[in-house]
Design a protein around this motif. Structure first.
Motif, short mmCIF file in Angstrom:
data_model
loop_
_atom_site.label_atom_id
_atom_site.label_comp_id
_atom_site.label_asym_id
_atom_site.label_seq_id
_atom_site.Cartn_x
_atom_site.Cartn_y
_atom_site.Cartn_z
N GLU A 71 11.42 7.79 -0.61
CA GLU A 71 11.26 6.18 -0.83
C GLU A 71 12.84 5.88 -1.04
N GLY B 191 0.08 0.45 -8.30
CA GLY B 191 1.18 1.25 -8.12
C GLY B 191 0.89 2.60 -7.66
N THR B 192 -0.07 3.10 -7.58
CA THR B 192 -0.48 4.38 -7.36
C THR B 192 -0.62 4.77 -5.54
N GLY B 193 -0.24 4.01 -4.73
CA GLY B 193 -0.22 4.31 -3.48
C GLY B 193 -1.50 3.61 -2.73
N LYS B 194 -2.50 2.97 -3.16
CA LYS B 194 -3.55 2.69 -2.40
C LYS B 194 -3.16 1.91 -1.22
N SER B 195 -2.54 0.70 -1.21
CA SER B 195 -2.09 0.03 -0.12
C SER B 195 -1.28 0.52 0.79
N ARG B 196 -0.22 1.38 0.31
CA ARG B 196 0.35 2.26 1.28
C ARG B 196 -0.81 3.42 2.02
N THR C 218 4.01 4.66 -10.07
CA THR C 218 4.93 5.20 -9.12
C THR C 218 5.81 4.13 -8.57
N PHE D 39 5.87 5.74 5.32
CA PHE D 39 5.79 6.87 4.73
C PHE D 39 4.61 6.92 3.88
N TYR D 40 3.87 7.93 3.82
CA TYR D 40 2.67 8.37 2.93
C TYR D 40 2.34 9.90 2.75
N ARG D 41 2.70 10.18 1.34
CA ARG D 41 2.52 11.51 1.05
C ARG D 41 1.11 11.73 0.52
N PRO E 261 -5.20 2.76 -11.10
CA PRO E 261 -4.03 1.92 -11.46
C PRO E 261 -3.06 1.25 -10.55
N ILE F 242 7.97 11.90 -3.61
CA ILE F 242 7.67 10.58 -3.09
C ILE F 242 8.84 9.76 -3.52
P1 ADP Z 1 -1.15 0.24 -5.01
O1 ADP Z 1 -1.58 -0.42 -3.97
O2 ADP Z 1 -1.95 1.22 -5.50
O3 ADP Z 1 -0.98 -0.90 -6.18
P2 ADP Z 1 1.16 0.72 -3.42
O4 ADP Z 1 0.55 1.40 -2.24
O5 ADP Z 1 1.64 -0.67 -3.37
O6 ADP Z 1 0.24 0.81 -4.89
O7 ADP Z 1 2.14 1.72 -4.06
C1 ADP Z 1 3.39 1.40 -4.69
C2 ADP Z 1 4.51 2.03 -3.97
O8 ADP Z 1 4.52 3.59 -4.42
C3 ADP Z 1 4.70 2.33 -2.52
O9 ADP Z 1 5.35 1.28 -2.11
C4 ADP Z 1 5.58 3.62 -2.54
O10 ADP Z 1 6.82 3.23 -2.77
C5 ADP Z 1 4.97 4.58 -3.56
N1 ADP Z 1 3.89 5.41 -3.54
C6 ADP Z 1 3.07 5.68 -4.20
N2 ADP Z 1 2.31 6.55 -3.82
C7 ADP Z 1 2.76 6.95 -2.65
C8 ADP Z 1 2.42 8.24 -1.86
N3 ADP Z 1 1.45 9.12 -2.02
N4 ADP Z 1 3.38 8.37 -0.78
C9 ADP Z 1 4.23 7.30 -0.51
N5 ADP Z 1 4.65 6.61 -1.42
C10 ADP Z 1 3.85 6.35 -2.36
#
Ligand code: ADP
Length: 269
Positions: A191, A45-50, A223, A17-19, A43, A187
């Motif tokens: 989740e 936890g902002t969804g970069k890896s997701r 997040t 899931f990615y929004r 920062p 989001i």
């Molecule tokens: P980063 O790589 O920026 O440190 P992650 O991609 O690991 O952060 O995101 C951390 C968690 O935040 C994800 O596992 C997911 O649960 C949630 N998350 C943050 N942004 C989103 C998004 N746009 N859509 C879906 N989930 C998100």
């Protein structure tokens, strides 16, 4: 030697899931089509890896992720000769494997790697799109599908490592921020299945803390922390306790700051 953490995502996996929060999907696709490397800044936890996982599945490409740390060396990325019985065999590193496979290569936390390690990426980021394996006497040309993506955390209140301008300027850069409140609540709800009302409360609490610059936190409520806290609440933990262990304690070890944060939690739950 400090082998990096490497993860592989195969093409058969279903998209997580990615929004989308802006035009990042379009920017990614255009960057890929035009062979431009992409830097995701923001920062933790902002969804970069997701986002990267989602895009790899969406584009039907394998994803190889390398998490850098300060010991990560060029050899760890490129490959090395290993002794097997009487033989010496060459073992590709994750970077070399990604180029051979035409995969998406995600270098997570690029600023953590040593500068001489980052330099081996340079020839992949410009018109040459090739990798020089001096030790193996080989030059690899990146196939069409190969894409290099890196993430970088500029640090809350400028507290983290810098990335050299000569490296930064090789990437198209996308800034990741905390999503706007309604979207972030959506989001978190998606989740965790926690009711939307509670997710909105969590996001309101997060935004309050994010604006308290005088607390001197090195990172603010991500997040990810909200998702973890929402999971605890959904699992039956009282909301205040969930916020303490899911938000307050991960953010600070200073007892005075922790107490101030707990007071703020009590205003919301
Ligand atoms: P980063 O790589 O920026 O440190 P992650 O991609 O690991 O952060 O995101 C951390 C968690 O935040 C994800 O596992 C997911 O649960 C949630 N998350 C943050 N942004 C989103 C998004 N746009 N859509 C879906 N989930 C998100």
């Amino acid at each position: 030697m400090g082998s990096p953490t490497v993860a592989h995502l195969s093409m058969e996996q279903s998209a997580p899931f990615y929004r989308p929060v802006g035009r990042e999907v379009e920017i990614f696709e255009k960057a890929h089509a035009h062979h431009l490397p992409l830097l995701l800044k923001g920062p933790t936890g902002t969804g970069k890896s997701r986002f990267v996982e989602y895009m790899a599945v969406r584009m039907g490409l394998p994803l190889i992720t390398v998490v850098c740390h300060e010991e990560t060396s060029a050899v760890d990325l490129l490959g090395r000769y290993l002794v097997r019985g009487n033989e010496t065999v060459w073992m590709d590193g994750p970077l070399t494997r990604a180029v051979r496979q035409g995969a998406i290569l995600y270098i997570d936390e690029i600023a953590e790697a040593r500068p001489d390690t980052v330099v081996v990426l340079h020839s992949l980021t410009d018109h040459r799109r090739c990798l020089f394996l001096d030790r193996h006497d080989e030059v690899l040309e990146a196939p069409e599908s190969f894409m290099l993506i890196a993430s970088f955390n500029p640090g809350y209140q400028g507290a983290w490592k810098e990335l050299k301008p000569s490296t930064r300027q090789r990437f198209v850069s996308l800034a990741f921020q905390y999503p706007e409140a309604r979207l972030e609540a959506e989001i978190v709800a998606n989740e965790t299945s926690l009711p939307t009302k509670s997710c909105r409360q969590l996001v309101a609490l997060a935004n309050k803390v994010r604006n308290l610059h005088h607390l001197g936190l090195t990172e603010s409520v991500s997040t990810r922390l909200l998702v973890d806290t929402a999971r605890l609440i959904h699992a039956g933990l009282p909301a205040r306790l969930a916020c303490e262990v899911g938000i307050v304690e991960p953010l600070t070890d200073d007892r005075d700051v922790a107490n101030s944060l707990k007071d703020i939690v009590a205003l919301y739950f």
